[in-house]
Scaffold this motif. Structure first.
Motif, mmCIF file in Angstrom:
data_model
loop_
_atom_site.group_PDB
_atom_site.id
_atom_site.type_symbol
_atom_site.label_atom_id
_atom_site.label_comp_id
_atom_site.label_asym_id
_atom_site.label_seq_id
_atom_site.Cartn_x
_atom_site.Cartn_y
_atom_site.Cartn_z
ATOM 1 N N GLY A 194 24.585 10.694 18.911
ATOM 2 C CA GLY A 194 25.309 9.913 17.344
ATOM 3 C C GLY A 194 25.061 8.243 18.410
ATOM 4 N N GLU A 195 25.631 8.448 19.960
ATOM 5 C CA GLU A 195 25.805 7.190 20.461
ATOM 6 C C GLU A 195 24.549 6.413 20.823
ATOM 7 O OE1 GLU A 195 28.586 7.203 24.056
ATOM 8 O OE2 GLU A 195 30.499 7.508 21.929
ATOM 9 N N ARG A 196 23.386 7.413 21.175
ATOM 10 C CA ARG A 196 21.917 6.841 22.034
ATOM 11 C C ARG A 196 21.035 6.489 20.843
ATOM 12 N NH1 ARG A 196 19.213 4.499 23.638
ATOM 13 N NH2 ARG A 196 17.652 4.768 24.921
ATOM 14 N N TRP A 197 21.830 6.934 19.723
ATOM 15 C CA TRP A 197 20.852 7.138 18.467
ATOM 16 C C TRP A 197 21.218 5.785 17.834
ATOM 17 C CZ3 TRP A 197 21.847 12.224 15.221
ATOM 18 C CH2 TRP A 197 21.341 13.060 15.527
ATOM 19 N N GLU A 198 22.860 4.675 18.093
ATOM 20 C CA GLU A 198 22.379 3.147 18.070
ATOM 21 C C GLU A 198 21.908 2.528 18.905
ATOM 22 O OE1 GLU A 198 27.042 4.001 15.859
ATOM 23 O OE2 GLU A 198 26.510 4.263 17.901
ATOM 24 N N GLU A 199 21.754 3.205 20.743
ATOM 25 C CA GLU A 199 21.555 2.337 21.129
ATOM 26 C C GLU A 199 20.201 2.113 21.113
ATOM 27 O OE1 GLU A 199 23.764 3.437 25.631
ATOM 28 O OE2 GLU A 199 22.141 3.753 25.046
ATOM 29 N N ALA A 200 19.493 2.717 20.599
ATOM 30 C CA ALA A 200 17.571 3.250 20.537
ATOM 31 C C ALA A 200 17.386 2.889 19.008
ATOM 32 C CB ALA A 200 17.282 4.376 20.531
ATOM 33 N N GLY A 201 18.672 2.226 18.327
ATOM 34 C CA GLY A 201 18.341 1.575 16.167
ATOM 35 C C GLY A 201 18.382 2.580 15.569
ATOM 36 N N GLN A 202 18.639 3.651 15.796
ATOM 37 C CA GLN A 202 17.820 4.882 15.180
ATOM 38 C C GLN A 202 19.076 5.372 14.638
ATOM 39 O OE1 GLN A 202 15.910 8.399 17.463
ATOM 40 N NE2 GLN A 202 15.199 6.653 18.926
ATOM 41 N N ALA A 203 20.247 5.175 14.337
ATOM 42 C CA ALA A 203 20.985 5.560 13.920
ATOM 43 C C ALA A 203 21.814 4.433 13.582
ATOM 44 C CB ALA A 203 21.834 6.954 13.570
ATOM 45 N N VAL A 204 22.706 4.890 12.341
ATOM 46 C CA VAL A 204 24.117 3.325 12.080
ATOM 47 C C VAL A 204 24.852 4.450 11.171
ATOM 48 C CG1 VAL A 204 25.477 1.689 10.706
ATOM 49 C CG2 VAL A 204 22.418 2.003 11.623
ATOM 50 N N ILE A 205 26.479 4.403 11.815
ATOM 51 C CA ILE A 205 27.363 5.622 12.283
ATOM 52 C C ILE A 205 28.812 4.633 12.242
ATOM 53 C CG2 ILE A 205 28.721 7.877 13.489
ATOM 54 C CD1 ILE A 205 26.429 7.556 15.237
ATOM 55 N N GLN A 206 29.417 6.048 11.296
ATOM 56 C CA GLN A 206 30.367 4.956 10.558
ATOM 57 C C GLN A 206 31.592 6.140 11.440
ATOM 58 O OE1 GLN A 206 30.943 4.024 6.712
ATOM 59 N NE2 GLN A 206 33.313 3.436 6.191
ATOM 60 N N ARG A 207 32.727 5.580 11.952
ATOM 61 C CA ARG A 207 33.667 6.987 12.205
ATOM 62 C C ARG A 207 35.107 6.374 12.155
ATOM 63 N NH1 ARG A 207 29.925 5.167 16.570
ATOM 64 N NH2 ARG A 207 29.279 6.692 17.680
ATOM 65 N N ILE A 208 35.156 7.759 11.333
ATOM 66 C CA ILE A 208 36.880 7.967 10.585
ATOM 67 C C ILE A 208 37.381 7.730 11.528
ATOM 68 C CG2 ILE A 208 38.060 8.122 8.964
ATOM 69 C CD1 ILE A 208 36.270 6.392 8.267
ATOM 70 N N ALA A 209 38.835 7.068 11.968
ATOM 71 C CA ALA A 209 39.878 7.816 13.198
ATOM 72 C C ALA A 209 41.025 9.206 12.749
ATOM 73 C CB ALA A 209 40.730 6.251 12.606
ATOM 74 N N ALA A 210 40.522 10.086 14.012
ATOM 75 C CA ALA A 210 40.913 11.359 12.717
ATOM 76 C C ALA A 210 42.722 11.129 13.474
ATOM 77 C CB ALA A 210 40.829 12.136 14.179
ATOM 78 N N LYS A 211 43.166 10.274 13.726
ATOM 79 C CA LYS A 211 44.582 9.598 13.546
ATOM 80 C C LYS A 211 44.960 8.601 12.524
ATOM 81 C CE LYS A 211 45.039 9.651 17.676
ATOM 82 N NZ LYS A 211 45.632 9.865 18.896
ATOM 83 N N PRO A 212 45.722 8.961 12.438
ATOM 84 C CA PRO A 212 46.695 9.821 12.129
ATOM 85 C C PRO A 212 46.384 10.832 11.195
ATOM 86 C CG PRO A 212 47.732 8.176 10.324
ATOM 87 C CD PRO A 212 46.162 7.577 10.795
ATOM 88 N N PHE A 213 46.509 12.571 11.428
ATOM 89 C CA PHE A 213 45.952 13.327 10.319
ATOM 90 C C PHE A 213 46.139 13.546 9.393
ATOM 91 C CE2 PHE A 213 44.542 17.274 9.440
ATOM 92 C CZ PHE A 213 42.564 17.051 10.218
ATOM 93 N N GLY A 214 47.286 13.462 9.074
ATOM 94 C CA GLY A 214 48.201 13.083 7.931
ATOM 95 C C GLY A 214 47.492 12.846 6.534
ATOM 96 N N ASP A 215 46.952 11.063 6.483
ATOM 97 C CA ASP A 215 45.566 11.139 5.806
ATOM 98 C C ASP A 215 44.133 11.228 5.520
ATOM 99 O OD1 ASP A 215 45.874 8.783 7.186
ATOM 100 O OD2 ASP A 215 46.031 7.434 5.904
ATOM 101 N N PHE A 216 43.891 11.940 7.281
ATOM 102 C CA PHE A 216 42.677 11.962 7.856
ATOM 103 C C PHE A 216 42.259 12.205 6.175
ATOM 104 C CE2 PHE A 216 39.491 14.432 8.781
ATOM 105 C CZ PHE A 216 38.110 13.545 9.517
ATOM 106 N N ALA A 217 41.945 13.311 5.944
ATOM 107 C CA ALA A 217 40.762 13.615 5.010
ATOM 108 C C ALA A 217 40.400 13.260 3.844
ATOM 109 C CB ALA A 217 41.147 15.120 4.481
ATOM 110 N N ASP A 218 42.323 12.570 3.138
ATOM 111 C CA ASP A 218 41.770 11.345 2.359
ATOM 112 C C ASP A 218 40.913 10.115 2.251
ATOM 113 O OD1 ASP A 218 43.606 13.197 0.075
ATOM 114 O OD2 ASP A 218 45.418 11.721 0.723
ATOM 115 N N ARG A 219 41.097 9.377 3.776
ATOM 116 C CA ARG A 219 40.440 8.769 3.703
ATOM 117 C C ARG A 219 39.017 8.817 4.242
ATOM 118 N NH1 ARG A 219 41.763 7.740 9.290
ATOM 119 N NH2 ARG A 219 43.130 8.865 9.579
ATOM 120 N N PHE A 220 38.507 10.168 4.560
ATOM 121 C CA PHE A 220 37.422 10.878 4.966
ATOM 122 C C PHE A 220 36.582 10.011 3.996
ATOM 123 C CE2 PHE A 220 33.542 13.243 6.193
ATOM 124 C CZ PHE A 220 33.232 12.789 6.997
ATOM 125 N N ILE A 221 37.442 11.350 3.143
ATOM 126 C CA ILE A 221 36.444 11.479 1.737
ATOM 127 C C ILE A 221 36.190 10.277 0.778
ATOM 128 C CG2 ILE A 221 36.740 12.960 -1.220
ATOM 129 C CD1 ILE A 221 37.764 14.912 0.629
#
Length: 387
Positions: free
Chosen positions: A116-143
Motif C-alpha cells: 500500500g505504501e508503495r502504491w501511494e508513492e507511485a500515485g497508484q492508490a490513495v489510502i485512508q487508514r483508520i487507527a486501530a487504537k483505541p479499540f473500544g470504538d474502532f469498529a464504529d469509526r471504521f464502519i
C-alpha cells in the motif's frame, strides 16, 4: 488431553523446545509429511499427466475443504496462489479508476502495509487508514468511514495480527459492497481455522483471503481467495491458468472464467495443497473440528493467562494483556502482552529454547494442538526464571 502423537515428527526433531508461536509458524503434523511425500511420488509417477490429477483431484478437494470450513455456497469461488499478496495485486489491478481509493487500518499485515505504501508513492492508490487504537470504538469509526467514503476497496483483518483483536461486523461492510465498488476484502489469515468462521450470509458480497501457513497447519504456499461472483470480473494482472474453464469476455478480447478461477495465476508448485488436504483428512479422521481445536487451545491459554495474573510467570505480570481470554470462541489463538521490554523477553525465552514472537513492543504466545497442559506448566516456570 494430548494430541502430540499427531505431531511426532516435528516434536521429535526438537524434543526440548517449547514452541509457543503457533500463530506465527505453526508446526506441521505427521499427515503433512505423508502428503508432501505423496506429492513427489505422484508428480514423478504421472509426469506430464500430473496436471490432470492436480486439477481433477487435488485442487477440487482443497476447494471443497475451504468451502466446508467457511460454509461457502460453492467451492468454485475458491482459487489458490503461493501467497495472498498475489491476490492483492490482482484485485488492485482490476479497479478501473486511478488512483485506487482504499479504506483500511494502521494495523494490517506487512503484505498489504508495504504494498500500500508503495502504491501511494507511485500515485497508484490513495489510502485512508483508520487507527486501530483505541479499540473500544474502532469498529464504529471504521464502519462510519466506510459509509462516508468514496472507496474502491475496503480492506480489514478479521483478527489483527499484532494485538489479536477481532473485527466482528463483517455483515455491515458486506451491505456496502457493490460490483462497481466498493469491494470488501477480509484478511482472514489469523481467523481461518483459528476460530469457526461462517461466511454464508456474506459470501456473495465479500472477498476473503487466507492460507495454510498458520492454523491450517499446512505450511507456506497454500494462499487462497474466495471471490464473490460479479466482483472484479477482469483483473488486469492475470495468469494463463485463468484461460481454462467456462470463459466469457469481449469478442476477440481476453477471456475470463466467471467463477473464482478468474484470479488464477500461472504455473505453481501445488505441494502445499497436498499438505492442506492431508491435514484436513487427518482432522476428519480424528473427528476434530476447528471448534474442537480452538477449545483445546483456549483451555491452555486460560491456564497461562491465570498464571500470569497470579504473578507466577515472572515479569509478564507487568505487561498489559491486549486480548484477554474471556470465553469467547471468536478470538485469536494467541495472547498479546505489551511492554517496553517485550523484545528482550522474547530473546531471553529463546535462550531457554522457548519460541515466542514479538511485534514492536508486543510479545505474543500462541497455543495449538501440539501443546498440552504439561507444556504450559513448563512455560510458566520458564517465564518465572527467565523474565
Amino acid at each position: 488431553m494430548s494430541f502430540k502423537p499427531l505431531f511426532s515428527r516435528a516434536l521429535g526433531l526438537a524434543p526440548k523446545r517449547l514452541h509457543f508461536a503457533a500463530h506465527s509458524h505453526h508446526l506441521w503434523p505427521d499427515a503433512s509429511f505423508d502428503a508432501h511425500e505423496r506429492a513427489w511420488l505422484e508428480a514423478n509417477e504421472h509426469a506430464d499427466r500430473k496436471w490432470d490429477l492436480i486439477f481433477g483431484e487435488v485442487v477440487p478437494t482443497a476447494q471443497a475443504e475451504v468451502a466446508k470450513e467457511l460454509n461457502l455456497p460453492s467451492p468454485d469461488s475458491v482459487v489458490f496462489s503461493p501467497n495472498t499478496h498475489d491476490f492483492l495485486i490482482r484485485l488492485h489491478s482490476g479497479v478501473e479508476r486511478r488512483p485506487v481509493r482504499i479504506l483500511s487500518t494502521d494495523g494490517e499485515f506487512h503484505s498489504f502495509r508495504r504494498q500500500g505504501e508503495r502504491w501511494e508513492e507511485a500515485g497508484q492508490a490513495v489510502i485512508q487508514r483508520i487507527a486501530a487504537k483505541p479499540f473500544g470504538d474502532f469498529a464504529d469509526r471504521f464502519i462510519a468511514a466506510a459509509k462516508a467514503g468514496d472507496h474502491d476497496i475496503i480492506l480489514i483483518s478479521q483478527v489483527f495480527f499484532r494485538t489479536g483483536r477481532t473485527f466482528d461486523r463483517m455483515a455491515e461492510l458486506a451491505a456496502l459492497a457493490r460490483p462497481e465498488g466498493p469491494w470488501v476484502v477480509i484478511d482472514g489469515y489469523h481467523g481461518f481455522m483459528a476460530q469457526p468462521t461462517d461466511l454464508s450470509d456474506v459470501a456473495d458480497r465479500v472477498f476473503y483471503l487466507a492460507g495454510g501457513y498458520k492454523y491450517a497447519m499446512s505450511g507456506e504456499g497454500a494462499g487462497f481467495l474466495h471471490a464473490p461472483p460479479g466482483f472484479c470480473p477482469r483483473p488486469v494482472v492475470t495468469g494463463w491458468f485463468a484461460e481454462f474453464g467456462d470463459l466469457s469476455g469481449p469478442p476477440g478480447g481476453v477471456q475470463y472464467r466467471a467463477d473464482g478461477g478468474r484470479f488464477w495465476g500461472a504455473t505453481s508448485d501445488f505441494t502445499a495443497l497436498y499438505r492442506f488436504n492431508g491435514v484436513r483428512r487427518m482432522l476428519a479422521e480424528a473427528e476434530l473440528t476447528t471448534a474442537d481445536v480452538s477449545a483445546h487451545a483456549h483451555g491452555l491459554m486460560q491456564t497461562f493467562q491465570q498464571a500470569v495474573g497470579d504473578g507466577l510467570a515472572g515479569r509478564l505480570a507487568e505487561a498489559v494483556l491486549l486480548n484477554p481470554f474471556n470465553g469467547d470462541p471468536a478470538r485469536a489463538r494467541f495472547l498479546a502482552f505489551r511492554h517496553p521490554d517485550a523484545a528482550d523477553w522474547k530473546a531471553r525465552l529463546m535462550k531457554a529454547d522457548i519460541v515466542t514472537d514479538v511485534r514492536d513492543d508486543v510479545v505474543r504466545f500462541g497455543f495449538g494442538l501440539y501443546q498440552d497442559a504439561d507444556d504450559v506448566e513448563r512455560l510458566i516456570k520458564a517465564c518465572a526464571q527467565a523474565l
